[in-house]
Design a protein around this motif. Sequence first.
Motif, PDB file in Angstrom:
ATOM      1  N   TRP A 138       0.833  -1.198   0.000  1.00 46.33           N
ATOM      2  CA  TRP A 138       0.000   0.000   0.000  1.00 46.33           C
ATOM      3  C   TRP A 138       0.871   1.253   0.000  1.00 46.33           C
ATOM      4  O   TRP A 138       1.794   1.367   0.806  1.00 46.33           O
ATOM      5  CB  TRP A 138      -0.937   0.010   1.195  1.00 46.33           C
ATOM      6  N   PRO A 139       0.591   2.196  -0.893  1.00 37.40           N
ATOM      7  CA  PRO A 139       1.404   3.415  -0.974  1.00 37.40           C
ATOM      8  C   PRO A 139       1.414   4.175   0.357  1.00 37.40           C
ATOM      9  O   PRO A 139       0.373   4.369   0.985  1.00 37.40           O
ATOM     10  CB  PRO A 139       0.702   4.231  -2.062  1.00 37.40           C
ATOM     11  N   GLY A 140       2.589   4.569   0.765  1.00 34.25           N
ATOM     12  CA  GLY A 140       2.725   5.372   1.976  1.00 34.25           C
ATOM     13  C   GLY A 140       2.958   4.579   3.235  1.00 34.25           C
ATOM     14  O   GLY A 140       3.608   5.057   4.164  1.00 34.25           O
ATOM     15  N   THR A 141       2.417   3.353   3.302  1.00 31.22           N
ATOM     16  CA  THR A 141       2.575   2.548   4.519  1.00 31.22           C
ATOM     17  C   THR A 141       3.428   1.308   4.289  1.00 31.22           C
ATOM     18  O   THR A 141       4.032   0.794   5.228  1.00 31.22           O
ATOM     19  CB  THR A 141       1.209   2.097   5.065  1.00 31.22           C
ATOM     20  N   GLY A 142       3.431   0.812   3.066  1.00 30.77           N
ATOM     21  CA  GLY A 142       4.155  -0.417   2.782  1.00 30.77           C
ATOM     22  C   GLY A 142       3.437  -1.672   3.219  1.00 30.77           C
ATOM     23  O   GLY A 142       3.976  -2.777   3.106  1.00 30.77           O
ATOM     24  N   ASP A 143       2.210  -1.521   3.734  1.00 35.30           N
ATOM     25  CA  ASP A 143       1.452  -2.700   4.152  1.00 35.30           C
ATOM     26  C   ASP A 143       1.197  -3.610   2.949  1.00 35.30           C
ATOM     27  O   ASP A 143       0.922  -3.126   1.838  1.00 35.30           O
ATOM     28  CB  ASP A 143       0.113  -2.290   4.760  1.00 35.30           C
ATOM     29  N   PRO A 144       1.268  -4.928   3.158  1.00 32.97           N
ATOM     30  CA  PRO A 144       1.037  -5.835   2.025  1.00 32.97           C
ATOM     31  C   PRO A 144      -0.403  -5.760   1.525  1.00 32.97           C
ATOM     32  O   PRO A 144      -1.337  -5.567   2.308  1.00 32.97           O
ATOM     33  CB  PRO A 144       1.353  -7.215   2.614  1.00 32.97           C
ATOM     34  N   VAL A 145      -0.575  -5.896   0.229  1.00 30.10           N
ATOM     35  CA  VAL A 145      -1.891  -5.892  -0.403  1.00 30.10           C
ATOM     36  C   VAL A 145      -2.114  -7.268  -1.021  1.00 30.10           C
ATOM     37  O   VAL A 145      -1.402  -7.663  -1.947  1.00 30.10           O
ATOM     38  CB  VAL A 145      -1.992  -4.809  -1.495  1.00 30.10           C
ATOM     39  N   ARG A 146      -3.083  -8.008  -0.488  1.00 31.91           N
ATOM     40  CA  ARG A 146      -3.401  -9.316  -1.069  1.00 31.91           C
ATOM     41  C   ARG A 146      -4.163  -9.127  -2.372  1.00 31.91           C
ATOM     42  O   ARG A 146      -5.068  -8.283  -2.455  1.00 31.91           O
ATOM     43  CB  ARG A 146      -4.259 -10.149  -0.110  1.00 31.91           C
ATOM     44  N   PRO A 147      -3.842  -9.889  -3.388  1.00 30.73           N
ATOM     45  CA  PRO A 147      -4.568  -9.761  -4.659  1.00 30.73           C
ATOM     46  C   PRO A 147      -5.993 -10.288  -4.519  1.00 30.73           C
ATOM     47  O   PRO A 147      -6.210 -11.427  -4.101  1.00 30.73           O
ATOM     48  CB  PRO A 147      -3.745 -10.616  -5.623  1.00 30.73           C
ATOM     49  N   PHE A 148      -6.952  -9.451  -4.855  1.00 34.34           N
ATOM     50  CA  PHE A 148      -8.360  -9.757  -4.601  1.00 34.34           C
ATOM     51  C   PHE A 148      -9.200  -9.366  -5.802  1.00 34.34           C
ATOM     52  O   PHE A 148      -9.020  -8.288  -6.379  1.00 34.34           O
ATOM     53  CB  PHE A 148      -8.832  -8.992  -3.362  1.00 34.34           C
ATOM     54  N   LEU A 149     -10.116 -10.239  -6.188  1.00 34.15           N
ATOM     55  CA  LEU A 149     -11.103  -9.941  -7.218  1.00 34.15           C
ATOM     56  C   LEU A 149     -12.424  -9.629  -6.533  1.00 34.15           C
ATOM     57  O   LEU A 149     -12.995 -10.487  -5.860  1.00 34.15           O
ATOM     58  CB  LEU A 149     -11.292 -11.136  -8.158  1.00 34.15           C
ATOM     59  N   SER A 150     -12.920  -8.417  -6.690  1.00 32.54           N
ATOM     60  CA  SER A 150     -14.188  -7.998  -6.092  1.00 32.54           C
ATOM     61  C   SER A 150     -15.285  -8.074  -7.146  1.00 32.54           C
ATOM     62  O   SER A 150     -15.166  -7.478  -8.221  1.00 32.54           O
ATOM     63  CB  SER A 150     -14.069  -6.565  -5.566  1.00 32.54           C
ATOM     64  N   SER A 151     -16.359  -8.782  -6.832  1.00 31.71           N
ATOM     65  CA  SER A 151     -17.448  -8.900  -7.806  1.00 31.71           C
ATOM     66  C   SER A 151     -18.092  -7.547  -8.085  1.00 31.71           C
ATOM     67  O   SER A 151     -18.343  -7.193  -9.243  1.00 31.71           O
ATOM     68  CB  SER A 151     -18.490  -9.910  -7.324  1.00 31.71           C
ATOM     69  N   VAL A 152     -18.335  -6.752  -7.060  1.00 31.41           N
ATOM     70  CA  VAL A 152     -19.032  -5.486  -7.284  1.00 31.41           C
ATOM     71  C   VAL A 152     -18.122  -4.464  -7.961  1.00 31.41           C
ATOM     72  O   VAL A 152     -18.559  -3.725  -8.858  1.00 31.41           O
ATOM     73  CB  VAL A 152     -19.617  -4.929  -5.966  1.00 31.41           C
ATOM     74  N   ASP A 153     -16.844  -4.407  -7.585  1.00 25.10           N
ATOM     75  CA  ASP A 153     -15.948  -3.450  -8.242  1.00 25.10           C
ATOM     76  C   ASP A 153     -15.760  -3.799  -9.716  1.00 25.10           C
ATOM     77  O   ASP A 153     -15.687  -2.906 -10.572  1.00 25.10           O
ATOM     78  CB  ASP A 153     -14.603  -3.413  -7.522  1.00 25.10           C
ATOM     79  N   ASN A 154     -15.690  -5.085 -10.020  1.00 24.43           N
ATOM     80  CA  ASN A 154     -15.589  -5.473 -11.419  1.00 24.43           C
ATOM     81  C   ASN A 154     -16.851  -5.116 -12.193  1.00 24.43           C
ATOM     82  O   ASN A 154     -16.789  -4.797 -13.385  1.00 24.43           O
ATOM     83  CB  ASN A 154     -15.284  -6.965 -11.527  1.00 24.43           C
ATOM     84  N   ALA A 155     -17.992  -5.146 -11.521  1.00 26.86           N
ATOM     85  CA  ALA A 155     -19.233  -4.756 -12.196  1.00 26.86           C
ATOM     86  C   ALA A 155     -19.160  -3.318 -12.692  1.00 26.86           C
ATOM     87  O   ALA A 155     -19.640  -2.998 -13.788  1.00 26.86           O
ATOM     88  CB  ALA A 155     -20.421  -4.931 -11.260  1.00 26.86           C
ATOM     89  N   TRP A 156     -18.549  -2.437 -11.903  1.00 21.22           N
ATOM     90  CA  TRP A 156     -18.492  -1.032 -12.321  1.00 21.22           C
ATOM     91  C   TRP A 156     -17.515  -0.818 -13.468  1.00 21.22           C
ATOM     92  O   TRP A 156     -17.757   0.020 -14.350  1.00 21.22           O
ATOM     93  CB  TRP A 156     -18.155  -0.140 -11.129  1.00 21.22           C
ATOM     94  N   LEU A 157     -16.430  -1.580 -13.514  1.00 20.87           N
ATOM     95  CA  LEU A 157     -15.533  -1.446 -14.659  1.00 20.87           C
ATOM     96  C   LEU A 157     -16.185  -2.016 -15.918  1.00 20.87           C
ATOM     97  O   LEU A 157     -16.096  -1.414 -16.998  1.00 20.87           O
ATOM     98  CB  LEU A 157     -14.197  -2.137 -14.386  1.00 20.87           C
TER      99      LEU A 157
END
Length: 364
Positions: A138-157
């Motif tokens: 994550w920008p600014g913190t360096g926290d790890p970001v797990r790769p995730f597929l979101s059904s609702v976010d993909n709907a908007w794209l």
Amino acid sequence: MDRRTFLTAAGTGAAALSLGAVTAPAAVAAPTDPRLLKTWFRDTYRSIEAMTTDFGLVTDKIDLSGPGAPVQSTQTSPTNIGCGLWSTVAAAGLGVIRESTMIRALTRTVAAVEKLERHHGFWLNWYDAHDGSVLTQWPGTGDPVRPFLSSVDNAWLVTGLRIAADAAPALRPRIDRILATADWSYFYTPYDPADPVAGPGQLRGGVWTDTDEPTPHHYGALNTEPRMASYLGIADGSLPTDHYWHMLRTMLPEHEQEQKPGGGYVTVDGVRVWNGHYTHCGRKVVPTWGGSMFEALMVPLFVPEQQWSPRAWGVTHHRYVRGQIDHGLREAEYGYWGFSPSNVPEDGYQEYGVDALGMAVDGY
């Protein structure tokens, strides 16, 4: 059922959602001057332009706190990208930008989307908006970001891409190729009448791609923004039409929720449906999950539910807005109304809503 007539049937099957006649409010505010609305849109679109990187993707946010020029964030999401696409089409339609400008902007964004890493035809939740790489920290913190597929976010794209294809037909072949492998059944748990808890006939929230682990929850509430994914999947044939009837108007009456629902069971297209409703300010209404405007009204920006189903969606959308107005201006006396999750000036993101209009006991 013929998929082409599905949504019309959903409207004529409005007994499963019908709430009765609309009662006009005692006093109706004068319509807003369309010139003012266009000014608001023009200013909003200026921010979309300022948040668009040279790579062609809209960033998640922009920082105006420093003394210098605004700073674009590193991250973007499928929802942000979709919003950039449909906002550009709207800007051309309203005369805010030229059609040629729209074509250039859409072409640049589609070219960027073609380069993004995908899994099972869908996009991960976070990318670097400046080069399209997948964010692992994550920008600014360096926290790890797990790769995730979101059904609702993909709907908007997907929604944004479909709108772009309609607005710029020359891009349609490229967009069709992009969407060819997006199969909504990947998120779907088929209905199991023997165990409707494990097999609810609903979409999962998403999947972590590093382990192929799905979220434990499904999107069960009908009057929430994930129904956009449901519409897209039913329309393209990757989801069964009865999925629509397996989403909840309210929770079942024996389950804990914000208020005990009224209603009864009906059978629609062979599916037994709990035709539930809440009552707010004397009006029957189908609640959202958290009581926010976004959940109820994001989808009808793109799907004319109130026209296809005037006795069901048309009624509940009207009453939901009246409930927001009554809460903000009369019950809580805030002096304003229309509550949705949003970024806050202090940084971060908070959820807002009207408790009585949401199923969740603690609301937003």
